[in-house]
Design a protein around this motif. Structure first.
Motif, PDB file in Angstrom:
ATOM      1  N   TYR A  55       0.996  -1.227  -0.122  1.00 30.50           N
ATOM      2  CA  TYR A  55       0.245   0.195  -0.160  1.00 30.50           C
ATOM      3  C   TYR A  55       0.507   0.993  -0.145  1.00 30.50           C
ATOM      4  O   TYR A  55       0.641   2.163  -0.530  1.00 30.50           O
ATOM      5  CB  TYR A  55      -1.016   0.110   1.159  1.00 30.50           C
ATOM      6  N   SER A  56       1.770   1.816   0.555  1.00 30.47           N
ATOM      7  CA  SER A  56       2.660   2.120   1.284  1.00 30.47           C
ATOM      8  C   SER A  56       4.011   2.654  -0.931  1.00 30.47           C
ATOM      9  O   SER A  56       3.271   3.962  -0.654  1.00 30.47           O
ATOM     10  CB  SER A  56       3.952   2.344   1.935  1.00 30.47           C
ATOM     11  N   ASN A  57       4.049   1.304  -0.817  1.00 32.21           N
ATOM     12  CA  ASN A  57       4.479   1.300  -2.675  1.00 32.21           C
ATOM     13  C   ASN A  57       4.067   1.606  -3.675  1.00 32.21           C
ATOM     14  O   ASN A  57       4.255   2.860  -4.549  1.00 32.21           O
ATOM     15  CB  ASN A  57       5.552   0.309  -3.195  1.00 32.21           C
ATOM     16  N   LEU A  58       2.049   1.288  -3.517  1.00 32.77           N
ATOM     17  CA  LEU A  58       1.159   2.701  -4.717  1.00 32.77           C
ATOM     18  C   LEU A  58       0.833   4.078  -3.808  1.00 32.77           C
ATOM     19  O   LEU A  58      -0.254   4.271  -4.768  1.00 32.77           O
ATOM     20  CB  LEU A  58      -0.239   1.885  -4.346  1.00 32.77           C
ATOM     21  N   ASP A  59       1.537   4.330  -3.097  1.00 33.88           N
ATOM     22  CA  ASP A  59       1.444   5.940  -2.415  1.00 33.88           C
ATOM     23  C   ASP A  59       0.195   5.924  -1.753  1.00 33.88           C
ATOM     24  O   ASP A  59      -0.436   6.893  -1.543  1.00 33.88           O
ATOM     25  CB  ASP A  59       1.312   6.948  -3.524  1.00 33.88           C
ATOM     26  N   LEU A  60      -0.481   4.685  -1.674  1.00 31.81           N
ATOM     27  CA  LEU A  60      -1.852   4.739  -0.528  1.00 31.81           C
ATOM     28  C   LEU A  60      -1.583   5.546   0.650  1.00 31.81           C
ATOM     29  O   LEU A  60      -2.806   6.010   1.341  1.00 31.81           O
ATOM     30  CB  LEU A  60      -3.191   3.337  -1.074  1.00 31.81           C
ATOM     31  N   LEU A  61      -0.495   5.024   1.281  1.00 32.87           N
ATOM     32  CA  LEU A  61       0.175   5.308   2.396  1.00 32.87           C
ATOM     33  C   LEU A  61       0.920   5.957   2.388  1.00 32.87           C
ATOM     34  O   LEU A  61       1.875   5.816   1.742  1.00 32.87           O
ATOM     35  CB  LEU A  61      -0.135   3.921   3.523  1.00 32.87           C
ATOM     36  N   THR A 112     -16.971  -2.928  -0.280  1.00 30.07           N
ATOM     37  CA  THR A 112     -17.912  -2.443  -1.658  1.00 30.07           C
ATOM     38  C   THR A 112     -17.315  -2.456  -2.709  1.00 30.07           C
ATOM     39  O   THR A 112     -18.580  -2.132  -3.643  1.00 30.07           O
ATOM     40  CB  THR A 112     -18.177  -0.817  -1.447  1.00 30.07           C
ATOM     41  N   GLY A 113     -16.423  -3.574  -3.621  1.00 30.29           N
ATOM     42  CA  GLY A 113     -15.725  -3.650  -4.515  1.00 30.29           C
ATOM     43  C   GLY A 113     -15.059  -2.729  -5.580  1.00 30.29           C
ATOM     44  O   GLY A 113     -14.218  -3.010  -6.448  1.00 30.29           O
ATOM     45  N   TYR A 114     -14.323  -2.191  -4.473  1.00 27.54           N
ATOM     46  CA  TYR A 114     -13.115  -0.558  -5.098  1.00 27.54           C
ATOM     47  C   TYR A 114     -12.218  -1.896  -5.608  1.00 27.54           C
ATOM     48  O   TYR A 114     -11.721  -2.729  -4.695  1.00 27.54           O
ATOM     49  CB  TYR A 114     -13.151  -0.118  -4.498  1.00 27.54           C
ATOM     50  N   LYS A 115     -11.647  -1.328  -6.117  1.00 29.56           N
ATOM     51  CA  LYS A 115      -9.885  -2.094  -6.312  1.00 29.56           C
ATOM     52  C   LYS A 115      -9.098  -1.480  -6.368  1.00 29.56           C
ATOM     53  O   LYS A 115      -9.059  -0.261  -5.768  1.00 29.56           O
ATOM     54  CB  LYS A 115      -9.890  -2.750  -8.354  1.00 29.56           C
ATOM     55  N   LEU A 116      -7.672  -2.193  -6.093  1.00 32.80           N
ATOM     56  CA  LEU A 116      -6.746  -0.733  -5.629  1.00 32.80           C
ATOM     57  C   LEU A 116      -6.426   0.168  -6.873  1.00 32.80           C
ATOM     58  O   LEU A 116      -6.424   1.069  -6.291  1.00 32.80           O
ATOM     59  CB  LEU A 116      -5.505  -1.909  -5.192  1.00 32.80           C
ATOM     60  N   LYS A 117      -6.561  -0.452  -7.535  1.00 34.25           N
ATOM     61  CA  LYS A 117      -6.470   1.069  -8.734  1.00 34.25           C
ATOM     62  C   LYS A 117      -7.188   1.859  -9.100  1.00 34.25           C
ATOM     63  O   LYS A 117      -7.780   3.068  -9.192  1.00 34.25           O
ATOM     64  CB  LYS A 117      -6.837  -0.081 -10.551  1.00 34.25           C
ATOM     65  N   ASP A 118      -8.301   1.644  -8.376  1.00 34.46           N
ATOM     66  CA  ASP A 118      -9.775   2.829  -8.242  1.00 34.46           C
ATOM     67  C   ASP A 118      -9.411   3.531  -6.848  1.00 34.46           C
ATOM     68  O   ASP A 118      -9.441   5.193  -7.459  1.00 34.46           O
ATOM     69  CB  ASP A 118     -11.223   1.804  -8.086  1.00 34.46           C
ATOM     70  N   LEU A 119      -8.606   3.098  -6.334  1.00 32.31           N
ATOM     71  CA  LEU A 119      -8.563   3.830  -5.489  1.00 32.31           C
ATOM     72  C   LEU A 119      -7.171   4.184  -5.287  1.00 32.31           C
ATOM     73  O   LEU A 119      -7.062   5.810  -4.761  1.00 32.31           O
ATOM     74  CB  LEU A 119      -8.186   2.645  -3.602  1.00 32.31           C
ATOM     75  N   ILE A 120      -6.219   4.083  -6.342  1.00 32.28           N
ATOM     76  CA  ILE A 120      -5.155   4.758  -6.332  1.00 32.28           C
ATOM     77  C   ILE A 120      -5.096   6.470  -7.649  1.00 32.28           C
ATOM     78  O   ILE A 120      -5.467   7.411  -7.196  1.00 32.28           O
ATOM     79  CB  ILE A 120      -3.722   4.526  -6.760  1.00 32.28           C
ATOM     80  N   ASP A 121      -6.377   5.974  -8.467  1.00 30.73           N
ATOM     81  CA  ASP A 121      -7.229   7.174  -9.155  1.00 30.73           C
ATOM     82  C   ASP A 121      -7.928   7.822  -8.117  1.00 30.73           C
ATOM     83  O   ASP A 121      -7.921   9.087  -8.662  1.00 30.73           O
ATOM     84  CB  ASP A 121      -7.686   6.772 -10.174  1.00 30.73           C
ATOM     85  N   GLN A 157      -7.784   8.743  -4.802  1.00 32.11           N
ATOM     86  CA  GLN A 157      -7.024   8.475  -3.263  1.00 32.11           C
ATOM     87  C   GLN A 157      -8.148   9.770  -2.730  1.00 32.11           C
ATOM     88  O   GLN A 157      -8.481   9.793  -1.473  1.00 32.11           O
ATOM     89  CB  GLN A 157      -5.650   8.729  -3.770  1.00 32.11           C
ATOM     90  N   SER A 158      -8.051  10.771  -3.506  1.00 32.18           N
ATOM     91  CA  SER A 158      -8.432  11.478  -2.778  1.00 32.18           C
ATOM     92  C   SER A 158      -9.728  12.027  -1.634  1.00 32.18           C
ATOM     93  O   SER A 158     -10.680  12.665  -1.038  1.00 32.18           O
ATOM     94  CB  SER A 158      -8.579  13.712  -3.466  1.00 32.18           C
ATOM     95  N   SER A 159     -11.055  10.980  -2.458  1.00 34.24           N
ATOM     96  CA  SER A 159     -11.697  10.551  -2.475  1.00 34.24           C
ATOM     97  C   SER A 159     -11.934   9.327  -1.878  1.00 34.24           C
ATOM     98  O   SER A 159     -13.780   8.902  -2.074  1.00 34.24           O
ATOM     99  CB  SER A 159     -13.192  10.618  -3.583  1.00 34.24           C
ATOM    100  N   LEU A 160     -11.307   8.446  -0.989  1.00 36.29           N
ATOM    101  CA  LEU A 160     -11.902   8.114  -0.765  1.00 36.29           C
ATOM    102  C   LEU A 160     -12.369   8.015   0.359  1.00 36.29           C
ATOM    103  O   LEU A 160     -13.206   6.882   1.078  1.00 36.29           O
ATOM    104  CB  LEU A 160     -10.117   7.252   0.669  1.00 36.29           C
ATOM    105  N   GLY A 161     -13.149   9.364   1.146  1.00 34.45           N
ATOM    106  CA  GLY A 161     -14.153   8.955   2.012  1.00 34.45           C
ATOM    107  C   GLY A 161     -15.599   8.487   1.771  1.00 34.45           C
ATOM    108  O   GLY A 161     -16.793   8.413   2.497  1.00 34.45           O
ATOM    109  N   LEU A 162     -16.319   8.334   0.145  1.00 33.47           N
ATOM    110  CA  LEU A 162     -16.738   7.675  -0.372  1.00 33.47           C
ATOM    111  C   LEU A 162     -17.543   7.623  -0.576  1.00 33.47           C
ATOM    112  O   LEU A 162     -18.350   6.509  -0.217  1.00 33.47           O
ATOM    113  CB  LEU A 162     -16.873   8.629  -1.545  1.00 33.47           C
ATOM    114  N   VAL A 163     -16.266   6.304   0.335  1.00 34.44           N
ATOM    115  CA  VAL A 163     -17.067   5.012   0.618  1.00 34.44           C
ATOM    116  C   VAL A 163     -17.646   4.384   1.980  1.00 34.44           C
ATOM    117  O   VAL A 163     -18.334   3.562   1.405  1.00 34.44           O
ATOM    118  CB  VAL A 163     -15.086   4.230   0.905  1.00 34.44           C
ATOM    119  N   LYS A 164     -17.662   5.239   2.628  1.00 38.03           N
ATOM    120  CA  LYS A 164     -19.001   5.618   3.880  1.00 38.03           C
ATOM    121  C   LYS A 164     -20.213   5.158   3.430  1.00 38.03           C
ATOM    122  O   LYS A 164     -21.123   4.930   3.362  1.00 38.03           O
ATOM    123  CB  LYS A 164     -18.036   6.625   5.066  1.00 38.03           C
TER     124      LYS A 164
END
Length: 113
Positions: free
Chosen positions: A23-29, A58-67, A69-76
Motif C-alpha cells: 500500500y505504501s509503494n502504491l502511495d496509498l499510505l 464495496t467492490g473497489y479495486k486498488l487501482k480505483d483507490l489510486i485513481d 485517492q482524494s475521495s476515499l471518504g466517499l466509501v462511507k
C-alpha cells in the motif's frame, strides 16, 4: 503524534507487513521510517487502511483507490447504501408468502447483482 510500527499494526490487526509495504509503494499510505529504521504509521494512516479495506468490501479495486485517492471518504456513503440495500433485501425475503412478493423479490435481487 503517536506512531505505530508495522510490526505492532500487524500483530494487532492481522494485516501483513507485505500488505502495508505494498500500500505504501502504491502511495496509498505514507509510511515513514523511524530512527531505528522501522516502518511506522500515524493514526491518520491507520484510518486510511480502514477506508481501503472498507472500499475493497464495496467492490473497489486498488487501482480505483489510486485513481480516486482524494475521495476515499466517499466509501462511507457507498457502505451506507449497501447496508440500506441489504436491509431492504432482508425485509423482502421475509415476505415470500405470495406469488406477487416472490416476483418482487426476484426483481429486487436482479437489481442488486
Amino acid at each position: 503524534m503517536t506512531l505505530f510500527t508495522t510490526g505492532d499494526v500487524c500483530k494487532r490487526t492481522g494485516l501483513t507487513e507485505r500488505s502495508i509495504r505494498y500500500y505504501s509503494n502504491l502511495d496509498l499510505l505514507k509510511a515513514r521510517k523511524n530512527a531505528n529504521g522501522q516502518l511506522v504509521l500515524s493514526k491518520f494512516e491507520l484510518e486510511k487502511i480502514v477506508q481501503m479495506l472498507a472500499a475493497k468490501i464495496t467492490g473497489y479495486k486498488l487501482k480505483d483507490l489510486i485513481d480516486r485517492q482524494s475521495s476515499l471518504g466517499l466509501v462511507k456513503n457507498d457502505l451506507t447504501q449497501i447496508i440500506a440495500d441489504l436491509e431492504n433485501i432482508l425485509f423482502h425475503l421475509d415476505l415470500t408468502d405470495s406469488e406477487e412478493n416472490l416476483m418482487e423479490n426476484i426483481k429486487l435481487l436482479r437489481y442488486c447483482q
